[in-house]
Design a protein around this motif. Sequence first.
Motif, mmCIF file in Angstrom:
data_model
loop_
_atom_site.group_PDB
_atom_site.id
_atom_site.type_symbol
_atom_site.label_atom_id
_atom_site.label_comp_id
_atom_site.label_asym_id
_atom_site.label_seq_id
_atom_site.Cartn_x
_atom_site.Cartn_y
_atom_site.Cartn_z
ATOM 1 N N PHE A 60 0.856 -1.192 0.000
ATOM 2 C CA PHE A 60 0.000 0.000 0.000
ATOM 3 C C PHE A 60 0.888 1.236 0.000
ATOM 4 O O PHE A 60 1.270 1.761 1.045
ATOM 5 N N ARG A 61 1.226 1.697 -1.199
ATOM 6 C CA ARG A 61 2.108 2.849 -1.336
ATOM 7 C C ARG A 61 1.797 3.550 -2.653
ATOM 8 O O ARG A 61 1.251 2.945 -3.585
ATOM 9 N N VAL A 62 2.156 4.801 -2.730
ATOM 10 C CA VAL A 62 1.960 5.580 -3.944
ATOM 11 C C VAL A 62 3.154 5.352 -4.857
ATOM 12 O O VAL A 62 4.302 5.435 -4.416
ATOM 13 N N MET B 252 -8.310 1.791 -4.500
ATOM 14 C CA MET B 252 -8.159 1.102 -5.771
ATOM 15 C C MET B 252 -7.990 -0.408 -5.570
ATOM 16 O O MET B 252 -8.611 -1.222 -6.264
ATOM 17 N N VAL B 253 -7.150 -0.790 -4.613
ATOM 18 C CA VAL B 253 -6.914 -2.211 -4.377
ATOM 19 C C VAL B 253 -8.188 -2.880 -3.865
ATOM 20 O O VAL B 253 -8.554 -3.979 -4.291
ATOM 21 N N ARG B 254 -8.866 -2.196 -2.942
ATOM 22 C CA ARG B 254 -10.102 -2.766 -2.406
ATOM 23 C C ARG B 254 -11.139 -2.946 -3.516
ATOM 24 O O ARG B 254 -11.811 -3.975 -3.608
ATOM 25 N N GLN B 255 -11.274 -1.939 -4.374
ATOM 26 C CA GLN B 255 -12.232 -2.033 -5.462
ATOM 27 C C GLN B 255 -11.863 -3.163 -6.427
ATOM 28 O O GLN B 255 -12.732 -3.877 -6.939
ATOM 29 N N ALA B 256 -10.572 -3.362 -6.626
ATOM 30 C CA ALA B 256 -10.137 -4.434 -7.514
ATOM 31 C C ALA B 256 -10.537 -5.797 -6.964
ATOM 32 O O ALA B 256 -10.969 -6.680 -7.723
ATOM 33 N N PHE B 257 -10.411 -5.989 -5.663
ATOM 34 C CA PHE B 257 -10.806 -7.272 -5.081
ATOM 35 C C PHE B 257 -12.326 -7.457 -5.145
ATOM 36 O O PHE B 257 -12.810 -8.572 -5.370
ATOM 37 N N LEU B 258 -13.076 -6.366 -4.959
ATOM 38 C CA LEU B 258 -14.527 -6.457 -5.119
ATOM 39 C C LEU B 258 -14.881 -6.805 -6.562
ATOM 40 O O LEU B 258 -15.759 -7.643 -6.824
#
Length: 669
Positions: free
Chosen positions: A206-208, A224-230
Amino acid sequence: MRKFTLSVLLCLALGSALLTPAAAQSERPGEVAPARSYAIVNARLVPVAGSPIERGTIVIRNGLIVAAGADVKPPADARQLDGTGLTVYPGLIDAVGHLGFAPAGPATPPAAGPVRATPGTTPPAVPAGGLANSTRPNGFQPELLAAELVRPNGDGLEAARQAGFTTALTIPRDGIVLGRSAVIALAADSPREMVIRTPVALHIAFRVVSGGGYPNSLMGVFSMVRQAFLDAQQYQTHWAAYRANPRGMKRPADDPSLEALLPALNRELPVVFHADTEREIIRALDFAQEFNLRPIIAGGREAEKVADRLKAAQAAVLLSLNFPKRTTAFAPEADPEPLSLLRARTAALKTAAALHSAGIPFAFQTGGLSPAEALSNVKKATENGLPAEAAIRALTLRPAEMFGLADRLGTLEAGKVANLVAVRGDLFDARRKLAFVFIDGAMVNLRGSNVTPGDIAGTWETKDLKLTFSRENNELKGKVRVGDTDVEVRELRLGLDEDASLSTVRFVADLPRDGATRAAIFTGRYTNDELRGKFTVDGRDEPERLFKRGTAPTATPGAATTGNGAGAVFDFTGTWNLTVSFGPQSLPATMTLRQEGTNVSGTLSLGPVGTVELSNGRVTGNRMEATARVDFGGRSVELQLSGTANGNNLEGTVTSPQGTAAFSGTRPQ
C-alpha cells in the motif's frame, strides 16, 4: 593438443584436489557440470532439523544429500573435502527480495500531462516497468509472474551466492500489486532451471507509485486495491454463471489482472503485504480479514506491537534485516536524534526475539541490504534476545516451511537438495570466511576464497605523479615520483574490495602539501590497466586520481631493449621454476619460455597435469601474457597466464573459467 579430464583441469586452475577447503572452489555458478559426488569430512554439521553434530560427514551425489551424520563413511568415488574447523549449514534462504531480474533499462519518458482516471471508465494502463499488459492503473499488475522474468545472470545473484544464500523468494520491486512471486535457485543454466516453485504468493504494498497518475494518494491506493478485489469477486461470479449455463448470456470480458486475484480470494495462494509500521500492519490484516485472505507480513519492523493480531490471523512475518539507521553521520555538533527515532532503532533490534517469544513464525529477508551486511545484522538480533538456533532456522527451515518446500529445502538431511554453506567462524560475524557453497550439488566459485590481488608491479602514471611498484626478494616495494623526486612508500598493502571484484592498494607516503611534508594515505582500486584512488591528508580527502599502467615499466636485470623505440622489454627466455599457490597449499610447476622480440612461446608443466603448449604470448615491459587451450568433454577451454618479472623472480596468475590461482618462482642463473 593434450586432452584433460575436468578434474585435471581444475588441478591446474585451482590445485583443487590437493588444496584446502577454502581453495577448492571449482564450478562456476549456473554452469552445467558432470554429475559429481562430494564428501565434506571432519566438519561440524548444523542440520537444523536436529542437534548439531560436532564432527561428521556429509555426502552429496547428483545434486542431493545422500547422507549426513557422525558415523557416515565417505564413498570411495567421492571427492573428499576437509571440513576441519568448518561448520556446515543448510543453504541460506532470502525470504523475500528482488533477485534475478534483468538490469533495468533506460526509463521510458512519461506521457505528456498527468495520467488520470475518468469516472466510469477504465484508467489508462501504465505498466510498471513495461513488463505486462495490465488493464489496471499504474502499479497494479497481479498478473506478473516473477518466474517469467528471472534470468541466470540477473541482478544480485552473484553477491547473494558469495554470502552463502542459495535460494530466494523473488518478486519485481516496483508497484502496488507487484505480481506473484517465485522461489528460485540462485545458480542455474536457464530461467526454467532456476524456478523451484511458482507462483508462491501474491504481493501487495500500500504505497503511492511514481508517475503522477491515479492513484496519487495513499487513500486512493487503498481504495483502488479494495475495489479491484470487489471487482474480482464479481468477475468470478459472472464467469461461474457463464460456464455453468452460457446460453442466453454474453460472455464476460477476460481481465488478466482480476483473473490473477482469484487464487488469493479462494485462499489457494497467500497474500504477502509489504508493511513495516504498526498502522500499516493493522491495515493489511484488516484488509485480509475483509476478503478472507491468507496474510503474510513482509518487512514487519513494528510487528511485535501487533503480536496478538498476527497470532489471531495466523499470519507469518518475513522480517527485514534492514534495521533503521541514523539519518546523518554522527558529529559532536550535530543535533540530537529525535527520541522516536532512537526508540525505533532500538526496538527493531528486538523484534525478532519478541516474535520468537510470542510463537509467531518468521523468516529473515535481507530487506535491500547487501547479503553480507544482512547476515551481520542477524548477530545484532541475537545480541538482543533471539536464540542463535532460532536465527539459523529463520534463514533455512522456516522460509522453506512457509513456501511449502520443507520436503526438499532447509535442512541437512538425506534426500534434500544439496544446498549448503560451509563457514569458518561464526556465520553471523563480519569476519566469517566461507569455504564452500553448494547449490543443487554444484560447487560455487567463491571469489573471496580463490581470487588473489592482481599484479601491481610496474609503473602507473597520471599527469603529475608516477607510481612504481616492484618486488625484491618477494617483498613488494613502491615509490611515488613527484617532479624529479622519488618518495618511498610505507605500509604498502594489497587486497580485494568487498565483493572481491577489484584489487585494492593502500600505502602511506610523505608528500609535499601546503609548504610542508605531510603523511598522505593513498587508497585505490585497480585492474590490469587502470588504478583509481585518492590521497587523504590530515583526514581530508583529495580529489580522485586516475593512473594508467605504463607501457614501459622500469627495466630490470636481464632486460633486452627492442629496436622500435618502445623502451625496455624484459627477456623471459629460460626455464622458470614456479609454485602455483591457493591458500596455504601449493603445487610445483615449470614454465619454459622462448622469446623473440615481444613475442613469447613455450610450455607449462604442472605435476599430475602434464605439459601444456603456450600460445599468443606477448611481452610488455617486464610483463608477459600467454594462453593455452585444453579440451575436455568436447569443449575447448582457454587458460590465461599473466606474470611480472623482477630480475630472476616471476609472479602472476593462471586463470580458467573455474577460477584463478597465483604463481611465483625463479629462473636459475
